[in-house]
Design an enzyme around this catalytic site. Structure first.
Site, PDB file in Angstrom:
ATOM      1  N   SER A 116       0.808  -1.268   0.002  1.00 57.14           N
ATOM      2  CA  SER A 116      -0.071   0.097   0.083  1.00 57.14           C
ATOM      3  C   SER A 116       0.706   1.254  -0.001  1.00 57.14           C
ATOM      4  CB  SER A 116      -0.958  -0.010   1.348  1.00 57.14           C
ATOM      5  OG  SER A 116      -1.866   0.829   1.160  1.00 57.14           O
ATOM      6  N   PRO A 117       0.511   2.522  -0.590  1.00 58.78           N
ATOM      7  CA  PRO A 117       1.314   3.572  -0.622  1.00 58.78           C
ATOM      8  C   PRO A 117       1.626   4.030   0.874  1.00 58.78           C
ATOM      9  CG  PRO A 117      -0.829   4.034  -1.577  1.00 58.78           C
ATOM     10  CD  PRO A 117      -0.739   2.498  -1.550  1.00 58.78           C
ATOM     11  N   CYS A 132       3.812   7.302   3.027  1.00 65.07           N
ATOM     12  CA  CYS A 132       4.511   8.402   2.951  1.00 65.07           C
ATOM     13  C   CYS A 132       5.754   8.222   3.825  1.00 65.07           C
ATOM     14  CB  CYS A 132       3.768   9.780   3.453  1.00 65.07           C
ATOM     15  SG  CYS A 132       2.293  10.330   2.697  1.00 65.07           S
ATOM     16  N   ALA A 147       2.002   8.617  -1.815  1.00 71.00           N
ATOM     17  CA  ALA A 147       1.414   9.839  -2.494  1.00 71.00           C
ATOM     18  C   ALA A 147       2.362  10.767  -2.952  1.00 71.00           C
ATOM     19  CB  ALA A 147       0.533  10.318  -1.253  1.00 71.00           C
ATOM     20  N   GLN A 201       1.329   6.317  -6.510  1.00 71.78           N
ATOM     21  CA  GLN A 201      -0.116   7.010  -6.425  1.00 71.78           C
ATOM     22  C   GLN A 201       0.495   8.598  -6.577  1.00 71.78           C
ATOM     23  OE1 GLN A 201      -1.289   7.715  -2.006  1.00 71.78           O
ATOM     24  NE2 GLN A 201      -3.173   6.546  -2.621  1.00 71.78           N
ATOM     25  N   TYR A 223      -8.047  14.390   1.374  1.00 72.47           N
ATOM     26  CA  TYR A 223      -7.261  15.119   0.165  1.00 72.47           C
ATOM     27  C   TYR A 223      -7.990  15.759  -0.718  1.00 72.47           C
ATOM     28  CZ  TYR A 223      -3.328  13.084   3.082  1.00 72.47           C
ATOM     29  OH  TYR A 223      -2.714  12.770   4.133  1.00 72.47           O
ATOM     30  N   ARG A 231       1.264  -1.302   7.009  1.00 74.35           N
ATOM     31  CA  ARG A 231       2.079  -1.668   8.127  1.00 74.35           C
ATOM     32  C   ARG A 231       2.787  -2.873   8.478  1.00 74.35           C
ATOM     33  NH1 ARG A 231      -2.386   1.802  11.848  1.00 74.35           N
ATOM     34  NH2 ARG A 231      -3.608   0.514  10.220  1.00 74.35           N
TER      35      ARG A 231
END
Ligand code: FNR
Ligand code: 531
Length: 364
Positions: A22-23, A25, A57, A99, A181, A323
């Site tokens: 999963s993307p 940051c 992102a 992403q 966002y 995670r």
């Protein structure tokens, strides 16, 4: 063979399994540029067997960053800098995804280990924009209401970013329309109080994300899949919810989107979210069945049997994990061992790992 380790072909791209990164940051970019951190962070999860590794992102413009340390792809130089990352990911048999994002009213904020809330212009922050002049929360910036010209530029920026992403070697483009966002801010009536054609009705609130997806689809090669990450609900009454998400996803399917990555929340600071193992899977299931589009499930999925169960039930077509992949870059190899095979360890690690996989396969 488990479903988790079945291939999935989307348009012209074959993913070797359904267990995807999963993307996430990393707040480790310099003027948007990826660093050695990104090569190692993302590369090690490709070594660890994930079928798809989605880069965090990545802002389509400097003002679209959450923080000054965010990833970006607003110049050709960014595209060039990502090439060594996409080629390494591919060298491991994984697919490289990215992403594309605009943070909207959540922009110009501190990263977790530097502070919280807004960064003032005097301290390196910038004027943030949003559909309406409504702050996300007390210590977040005051957004300026976007003009029509601002709105049209956002679509242009996403298209240019998508073309750069393809040039950089990415084979999956995911558009961020979740987590409070910019696109989520247009979708939700809580954050979008516009009275022009971008506000009010659901049709109007979907206009910008749908128009952007339409233009990105036209700009990206036919054989490359496009994903959209949505928040299926705001988790509060009279806001953004699953029914509206299903309508949105039907429209996104018509626009040539290949998979909806189904998250939730992020637009209401004090929403009470019943977080728990697989707490968002129900949304992936409903969207998959009622919008008739492939979905990715995400959210507290940390175990191979839990992931396999979601796919066996037909609740989703793939599993995004964040995670657990931070805790263990080789989670995919471990999952293969637990589910009876379906993944080869890198040759270099054979003496440590291969034997375990071979004996797991022999046992089934
Ligand atoms: C995230 N998440 C996230 N989501 C997203 O759409 N784009 C992003 O760039 C990030 N960044 C990010 C960083 C870090 C450090 C974490 C932990 C999370 C959300 C993430 O992709 C995922 O949706 C949630 O973390 C829930 O999945 P897990 O962590 O329970 O597997
Ligand atoms: C926090 C978050 C996770 C899931 C739902 C809402 C919010 N994440 C969001 C990330 C940045 C880091 C914090 C992004 O979506 C970019």
């Amino acid at each position: 063979m488990s479903k988790l380790f079945e291939k999935l072909t989307l348009r012209g791209v074959e993913l070797k399994n359904r267990l995807w990164v999963s993307p996430m940051c990393q707040y480790s970019s310099v003027d948007g540029m990826p660093t050695d951190w990104h090569l190692v962070h993302l590369g090690s999860r490709a070594v660890g067997g994930a079928g798809l590794v989605v880069v965090e992102a990545t802002a389509v413009s400097p003002e679209g960053r959450i923080s000054p340390d965010d990833s970006g792809i607003w110049t050709d130089g960014h595209s060039e800098a990502f090439r060594r990352i996409t080629s390494f990911i591919k060298s491991q048999g994984s697919v490289a995804g990215i992403q594309l994002a605009h943070a909207g009213r959540k922009a110009s904020t501190y990263i977790p280990w530097k502070g919280n809330g807004k960064i003032d212009v005097a301290d390196g922050g910038w004027q943030v924009v949003a559909p309406s002049p409504i702050k996300f929360a007390g210590n977040f910036p005051e957004p300026r209401e976007m003009t029509i010209a601002d709105i049209e530029k956002v679509t242009e920026d996403f298209v240019a970013a998508a073309v750069r992403a393809v040039d950089a070697g990415f084979e999956v483009i995911e558009i961020h329309a979740a987590h409070g966002y910019l696109f989520h801010e247009f979708l939700s009536p809580l954050s979008n109080k516009r009275t022009d054609k971008y506000g009010g009705s659901l049709e109007n609130r979907m206009r910008l994300p749908i128009e952007t997806v339409r233009q990105v689809r036209k700009a990206v090669p036919e054989n490359l899949p496009i994903f959209v990450r949505i928040s299926a609900t705001d988790w509060v009454e009279n806001a953004w919810d699953l029914e509206q998400s299903i309508e949105l996803c039907k429209r996104l399917k018509d626009e040539g989107v290949d998979l909806i990555d189904v998250s939730s929340g992020g637009n209401v600071v004090d929403a009470r979210i019943p977080v728990g193992p697989g707490y968002q899977v129900e949304f992936a299931r409903e969207i998959r069945k009622r919008a008739g589009i492939a979905t990715g499930a995400v959210g507290m999925i940390t175990d191979s049997h839990q992931a396999e169960d979601i796919l066996q039930k037909g609740d989703a077509d793939a599993i995004f994990v964040a995670r657990e992949f931070l805790r263990d870059p080789y989670f995919a190899i471990r999952a293969a061992q637990e589910l009876g095979g379906g993944l080869r360890a890198p040759k270099q690690y054979g003496r440590a790992i291969e034997i375990a996989i071979a004996s797991a396969e022999a046992a089934t």
